[in-house]
Enzyme design. Structure first.
Site, mmCIF file in Angstrom:
data_model
loop_
_atom_site.group_PDB
_atom_site.id
_atom_site.type_symbol
_atom_site.label_atom_id
_atom_site.label_comp_id
_atom_site.label_asym_id
_atom_site.label_seq_id
_atom_site.Cartn_x
_atom_site.Cartn_y
_atom_site.Cartn_z
ATOM 1 N N ARG A 173 11.794 -4.926 3.977
ATOM 2 C CA ARG A 173 11.383 -3.550 3.661
ATOM 3 C C ARG A 173 12.315 -2.507 4.269
ATOM 4 O O ARG A 173 12.751 -2.628 5.407
ATOM 5 C CB ARG A 173 9.960 -3.365 4.183
ATOM 6 N N ARG B 62 11.800 -0.750 9.718
ATOM 7 C CA ARG B 62 10.802 -0.490 10.760
ATOM 8 C C ARG B 62 10.905 -1.561 11.826
ATOM 9 O O ARG B 62 11.011 -2.744 11.510
ATOM 10 C CB ARG B 62 9.399 -0.515 10.142
ATOM 11 N N ARG C 125 0.665 -8.433 13.279
ATOM 12 C CA ARG C 125 -0.093 -7.432 12.523
ATOM 13 C C ARG C 125 -1.048 -8.100 11.538
ATOM 14 O O ARG C 125 -2.145 -7.600 11.284
ATOM 15 C CB ARG C 125 0.868 -6.479 11.800
ATOM 16 N N LYS D 265 0.831 -1.217 0.000
ATOM 17 C CA LYS D 265 0.000 0.000 0.000
ATOM 18 C C LYS D 265 0.860 1.260 0.000
ATOM 19 O O LYS D 265 0.599 2.199 -0.745
ATOM 20 C CB LYS D 265 -0.900 0.065 1.247
ATOM 21 N N ARG E 285 -8.980 1.291 9.459
ATOM 22 C CA ARG E 285 -8.525 -0.056 9.808
ATOM 23 C C ARG E 285 -9.532 -0.790 10.675
ATOM 24 O O ARG E 285 -9.345 -1.971 10.956
ATOM 25 C CB ARG E 285 -7.216 0.053 10.570
HETATM 26 P P1 AMP Z 1 1.309 1.179 8.874
HETATM 27 O O1 AMP Z 1 2.475 2.076 8.614
HETATM 28 O O2 AMP Z 1 0.074 1.595 8.124
HETATM 29 O O3 AMP Z 1 1.619 -0.291 8.702
HETATM 30 O O4 AMP Z 1 0.934 1.368 10.432
HETATM 31 C C1 AMP Z 1 1.878 1.070 11.440
HETATM 32 C C2 AMP Z 1 1.169 0.966 12.785
HETATM 33 O O5 AMP Z 1 0.542 2.226 13.090
HETATM 34 C C3 AMP Z 1 0.059 -0.072 12.882
HETATM 35 O O6 AMP Z 1 0.549 -1.381 13.139
HETATM 36 C C4 AMP Z 1 -0.765 0.503 14.040
HETATM 37 O O7 AMP Z 1 -0.097 0.262 15.285
HETATM 38 C C5 AMP Z 1 -0.692 2.010 13.771
HETATM 39 N N1 AMP Z 1 -1.786 2.467 12.896
HETATM 40 C C6 AMP Z 1 -1.650 3.033 11.663
HETATM 41 N N2 AMP Z 1 -2.844 3.344 11.137
HETATM 42 C C7 AMP Z 1 -3.767 2.951 12.049
HETATM 43 C C8 AMP Z 1 -5.186 2.976 12.081
HETATM 44 N N3 AMP Z 1 -5.909 3.463 11.055
HETATM 45 N N4 AMP Z 1 -5.811 2.490 13.182
HETATM 46 C C9 AMP Z 1 -5.108 2.009 14.224
HETATM 47 N N5 AMP Z 1 -3.766 1.937 14.259
HETATM 48 C C10 AMP Z 1 -3.083 2.409 13.180
#
Ligand code: AMP
Length: 232
Positions: A134, A167, A178, A23, A98
């Site tokens: 990544r 990360r 996740r 994404k 989410r």
């Molecule tokens: P991402 O970079 O989108 O993979 O997000 C990394 C982390 O940020 C996730 O594993 C969650 O801990 C938090 N996070 C990001 N977006 C959301 C969301 N919309 N709702 C809840 N937690 C989020």
């Protein structure tokens, strides 16, 4: 606002998919292609954590353990960001919504504004391998991969010359956590868009350029994603 093929003025693009589906990579390209801001809630949290803000302190533990940040915190941060003037001509959401309550809150906030939701589908076993290699740029959020998109110079972003890092939540155990969270908590939100009849599914298990072309084709009206408040 209507959904005109080839004209995305004002349209909100919602990019859905499991963590590690690509994404972020696609969102950066697609937002640049459409000339709209890329809004990643994960990036917003990481930036708050880096700056040690109150929000960052409250979110940190959730990110480190691969859990979702509580909806109230996410919604406050997200609506604050998309209320900024640069989002007036539409924006692309990456990593939001989410959960079902987040999706419902977004639908209510968008009202009559046109939007399209696209789901990148990738099988779980492909995701773990992808996430583990990544590399993310500290400066421009460009995403590379040690195997699939290796940087020309080790540790240096091809796009801006910034520092690439891994990360902490891309460790295999956290990626698996996740994915569990995605299936348990995020799947109902995907079903919500499917039930609205507005979900366009893209095969995310192809080369990045092929995925990008599929996304563009859909947004340009190829299989006409639907919108609320627009001409369906
Ligand atoms: P991402 O970079 O989108 O993979 O997000 C990394 C982390 O940020 C996730 O594993 C969650 O801990 C938090 N996070 C990001 N977006 C959301 C969301 N919309 N709702 C809840 N937690 C989020």
């Amino acid at each position: 606002m209507s959904l005109d093929a080839g004209n995305n003025a004002g349209r909100v693009v919602i990019l859905l998919g499991p963590p590690g589906a690509g994404k972020g990579t696609q969102a950066v390209r697609l937002a640049a292609d459409r000339g709209i801001p890329h809004i990643s809630t994960g990036d917003l949290f990481r930036s708050n954590i880096k700056q040690d803000t109150d929000l960052g302190k409250r979110a940190k533990g959730f990110l480190e353990s691969g859990q979702l940040v509580p909806d109230e915190l996410v919604l406050e941060m997200l609506f604050d960001r998309v209320g900024a003037s640069d989002c007036g001509g539409g924006y692309l959401l990456d990593g939001f919504p989410r959960t079902l309550p987040q999706a419902q809150a977004l639908t209510a906030a968008l009202g009559a504004q046109s939007w399209a939701s696209l789901l990148l589908e990738v099988p779980d076993d492909a995701i773990v391998g992808r996430a583990c290699g990544r590399l993310l740029c500290r400066d421009c959020s460009n995403i590379q991969h040690s195997e699939f998109a290796p940087p020309a110079k080790e540790g240096v972003c091809d796009s801006c010359g910034g520092e690439l890092y891994r990360r902490s939540d891309d460790e295999p155990d956290v990626v698996k956590k996740r994915l569990d969270v995605y299936h348990d908590e995020t799947q109902p939100m995907v079903d919500y868009y499917r039930d609205l009849g507005s979900l366009v599914t893209i095969d995310g298990n192809q080369k990045p350029d092929a995925v990008f072309e599929d996304l563009r084709r859909q947004l340009d009206g190829g299989l006409s994603p639907q919108s609320r408040g627009g001409q369906a």
